[in-house]
Design a protein around this motif. Sequence first.
Motif, PDB file in Angstrom:
ATOM      1  N   GLU A  33      51.134  43.807  -2.822  1.00 48.75           N
ATOM      2  CA  GLU A  33      49.691  44.953  -4.026  1.00 48.75           C
ATOM      3  C   GLU A  33      48.914  43.976  -4.540  1.00 48.75           C
ATOM      4  O   GLU A  33      48.335  44.532  -4.435  1.00 48.75           O
ATOM      5  CB  GLU A  33      51.357  45.091  -4.717  1.00 48.75           C
ATOM      6  CG  GLU A  33      49.860  46.496  -6.133  1.00 48.75           C
ATOM      7  CD  GLU A  33      50.922  47.405  -6.405  1.00 48.75           C
ATOM      8  OE1 GLU A  33      50.162  48.062  -7.240  1.00 48.75           O
ATOM      9  OE2 GLU A  33      52.540  46.762  -7.022  1.00 48.75           O
ATOM     10  N   GLU A  34      49.402  42.893  -4.731  1.00 47.12           N
ATOM     11  CA  GLU A  34      48.221  41.793  -6.031  1.00 47.12           C
ATOM     12  C   GLU A  34      47.943  40.920  -4.995  1.00 47.12           C
ATOM     13  O   GLU A  34      48.926  40.140  -4.804  1.00 47.12           O
ATOM     14  CB  GLU A  34      48.011  42.211  -7.125  1.00 47.12           C
ATOM     15  CG  GLU A  34      48.711  43.655  -8.087  1.00 47.12           C
ATOM     16  CD  GLU A  34      47.809  44.017  -7.899  1.00 47.12           C
ATOM     17  OE1 GLU A  34      46.573  43.767  -8.441  1.00 47.12           O
ATOM     18  OE2 GLU A  34      46.953  45.234  -8.014  1.00 47.12           O
ATOM     19  N   GLY A  35      47.293  39.755  -5.018  1.00 47.74           N
ATOM     20  CA  GLY A  35      47.119  38.508  -4.807  1.00 47.74           C
ATOM     21  C   GLY A  35      46.620  38.071  -3.112  1.00 47.74           C
ATOM     22  O   GLY A  35      46.724  37.216  -3.666  1.00 47.74           O
ATOM     23  N   MET A  36      46.457  39.144  -2.970  1.00 46.70           N
ATOM     24  CA  MET A  36      46.445  38.864  -1.387  1.00 46.70           C
ATOM     25  C   MET A  36      44.938  38.192  -1.491  1.00 46.70           C
ATOM     26  O   MET A  36      43.716  38.757  -2.253  1.00 46.70           O
ATOM     27  CB  MET A  36      45.331  40.263  -0.536  1.00 46.70           C
ATOM     28  CG  MET A  36      45.944  39.808   0.759  1.00 46.70           C
ATOM     29  SD  MET A  36      47.173  39.942   1.497  1.00 46.70           S
ATOM     30  CE  MET A  36      46.834  39.416   3.165  1.00 46.70           C
ATOM     31  N   VAL A  37      44.475  36.328  -0.981  1.00 47.80           N
ATOM     32  CA  VAL A  37      43.146  36.420  -0.505  1.00 47.80           C
ATOM     33  C   VAL A  37      42.991  36.958   0.463  1.00 47.80           C
ATOM     34  O   VAL A  37      43.641  36.072   1.498  1.00 47.80           O
ATOM     35  CB  VAL A  37      43.312  35.113  -0.600  1.00 47.80           C
ATOM     36  CG1 VAL A  37      42.246  33.816  -0.098  1.00 47.80           C
ATOM     37  CG2 VAL A  37      44.493  34.776  -1.811  1.00 47.80           C
ATOM     38  N   PHE A  38      41.509  36.762   1.157  1.00 48.02           N
ATOM     39  CA  PHE A  38      41.109  37.955   1.959  1.00 48.02           C
ATOM     40  C   PHE A  38      39.858  36.651   2.476  1.00 48.02           C
ATOM     41  O   PHE A  38      39.124  35.379   1.848  1.00 48.02           O
ATOM     42  CB  PHE A  38      39.954  38.910   1.479  1.00 48.02           C
ATOM     43  CG  PHE A  38      41.069  39.900   1.388  1.00 48.02           C
ATOM     44  CD1 PHE A  38      41.927  40.505   2.291  1.00 48.02           C
ATOM     45  CD2 PHE A  38      40.902  40.533   0.421  1.00 48.02           C
ATOM     46  CE1 PHE A  38      42.665  41.768   2.272  1.00 48.02           C
ATOM     47  CE2 PHE A  38      41.471  41.418  -0.046  1.00 48.02           C
ATOM     48  CZ  PHE A  38      43.115  42.070   0.610  1.00 48.02           C
ATOM     49  N   MET A  39      39.127  36.700   3.855  1.00 44.86           N
ATOM     50  CA  MET A  39      38.672  35.593   4.776  1.00 44.86           C
ATOM     51  C   MET A  39      37.366  35.926   3.765  1.00 44.86           C
ATOM     52  O   MET A  39      36.368  36.436   3.927  1.00 44.86           O
ATOM     53  CB  MET A  39      38.632  36.037   5.929  1.00 44.86           C
ATOM     54  CG  MET A  39      39.858  35.525   7.019  1.00 44.86           C
ATOM     55  SD  MET A  39      39.357  36.450   8.552  1.00 44.86           S
ATOM     56  CE  MET A  39      41.435  36.126   9.072  1.00 44.86           C
ATOM     57  N   GLU A  40      36.449  34.362   3.578  1.00 47.17           N
ATOM     58  CA  GLU A  40      34.891  34.674   3.624  1.00 47.17           C
ATOM     59  C   GLU A  40      34.730  35.421   4.033  1.00 47.17           C
ATOM     60  O   GLU A  40      34.442  35.399   5.497  1.00 47.17           O
ATOM     61  CB  GLU A  40      34.556  33.234   3.101  1.00 47.17           C
ATOM     62  CG  GLU A  40      35.463  32.427   2.553  1.00 47.17           C
ATOM     63  CD  GLU A  40      36.686  31.667   2.756  1.00 47.17           C
ATOM     64  OE1 GLU A  40      37.338  31.951   3.980  1.00 47.17           O
ATOM     65  OE2 GLU A  40      36.985  31.065   1.766  1.00 47.17           O
ATOM     66  N   GLN A  41      33.605  36.540   4.115  1.00 45.51           N
ATOM     67  CA  GLN A  41      32.672  37.148   5.160  1.00 45.51           C
ATOM     68  C   GLN A  41      31.958  35.994   6.585  1.00 45.51           C
ATOM     69  O   GLN A  41      31.848  36.192   7.527  1.00 45.51           O
ATOM     70  CB  GLN A  41      31.654  37.634   3.958  1.00 45.51           C
ATOM     71  CG  GLN A  41      32.672  39.035   3.430  1.00 45.51           C
ATOM     72  CD  GLN A  41      33.320  40.114   4.509  1.00 45.51           C
ATOM     73  OE1 GLN A  41      32.230  40.222   5.338  1.00 45.51           O
ATOM     74  NE2 GLN A  41      34.279  39.905   4.114  1.00 45.51           N
ATOM     75  N   GLU A  42      31.843  34.501   5.583  1.00 42.59           N
ATOM     76  CA  GLU A  42      30.998  34.040   6.819  1.00 42.59           C
ATOM     77  C   GLU A  42      32.067  33.697   7.844  1.00 42.59           C
ATOM     78  O   GLU A  42      31.362  32.559   8.976  1.00 42.59           O
ATOM     79  CB  GLU A  42      30.296  32.996   5.905  1.00 42.59           C
ATOM     80  CG  GLU A  42      31.115  32.126   5.352  1.00 42.59           C
ATOM     81  CD  GLU A  42      31.222  32.748   3.727  1.00 42.59           C
ATOM     82  OE1 GLU A  42      31.727  31.955   2.844  1.00 42.59           O
ATOM     83  OE2 GLU A  42      31.330  33.587   3.865  1.00 42.59           O
TER      84      GLU A  42
END
Length: 333
Positions: A33-42
């Motif tokens: 629910e919290e704390g998900m780290v997403f990929m940098e757009q680049e």
Amino acid sequence: MPELIDRFGRKHSYLRISVTDRCNLRCLYCMPEEGMVFMEQERLLTYPQIVEVAEAAAKLGIRKFRITGGEPLVRPGLEELVAGLAALPGVEDISLTTNGLLLAKQAEPLKRAGLKRVNVSLDTMDAVRFKFIARRGELEKVWEGIEAAAEAGLAPIKLNCVLLKGVNEDEIGRFLKLSAERPIHVRFIEYMPIGHDDAGWRDHYLPLSRVLEEAARLGYELERAQGPKGSGPSENWRLTGGAGTFGLIHPVSEHFCTNCNRLRLTADGHIKPCLYWIDELNVKPALGSPEAMERLFLRAMDVKPENHEMAALLAGDPLSHVPTERRMSQIGG
């Protein structure tokens, strides 16, 4: 031109393309629910780069593309990618898997760009339970998206329902009834341990034999059905006289690896020969070279394993390979 045939004689004609790991929901079986780290757009492949990879795949016999995420509709301008894929020689089918929240406004432009059909993830028909499973979003918006897809001519429409023991198994009957009343194709899917094999997965895993047991309990008469276009590994049924169908996709209890015909391309540019195992091949060094891209796809055939062994994991048996650490949203469902 060589074909994509692996060591076990399986011919590959299907590529699932993830365009983002981001999502506007936080479904309890997919990500925390919290704390998900997403990929940098680049780090993400651009649309022209994805089309370049897809062009190499099409030359090797890939005929079907499915756009996935995360939630693919959160990435702007998706119709640009659809149009690029639709223009490739030999491509027969382009589909989309979405949670439906943003589909109402995008269904028509995507159809015009060349999208053929959609799968909408829907695990409950109860608005309160939707909030519990998805942790955000509105069920009403999903239904608006489904109706817009139907109006735009995106067909067949399939609903993907992940069954979770103790969470939504009591709605099996509602989904079966929906498949009888409307030309909608419900797909019950077993909960898979992608990126995690913790107690939560074991506690909520439910074999799909439960669906047929519930249909019998409710007194429904069933008949085997011809699945709609793109049914893949689904075991298809119809309530006698029903307008739609329902299917069982049971990757754990009755895996369909013997007939696997698919590869996956992650949003950050890795070919995954198998959803479950850690093996990946980075496409970025091959961009700009059709020959190098072809070799990469052929290499994927060499490293693809015979099966995923999720049933062995459930039973507590040792595994022959290393499972992926990526979550489903980071691979593309």
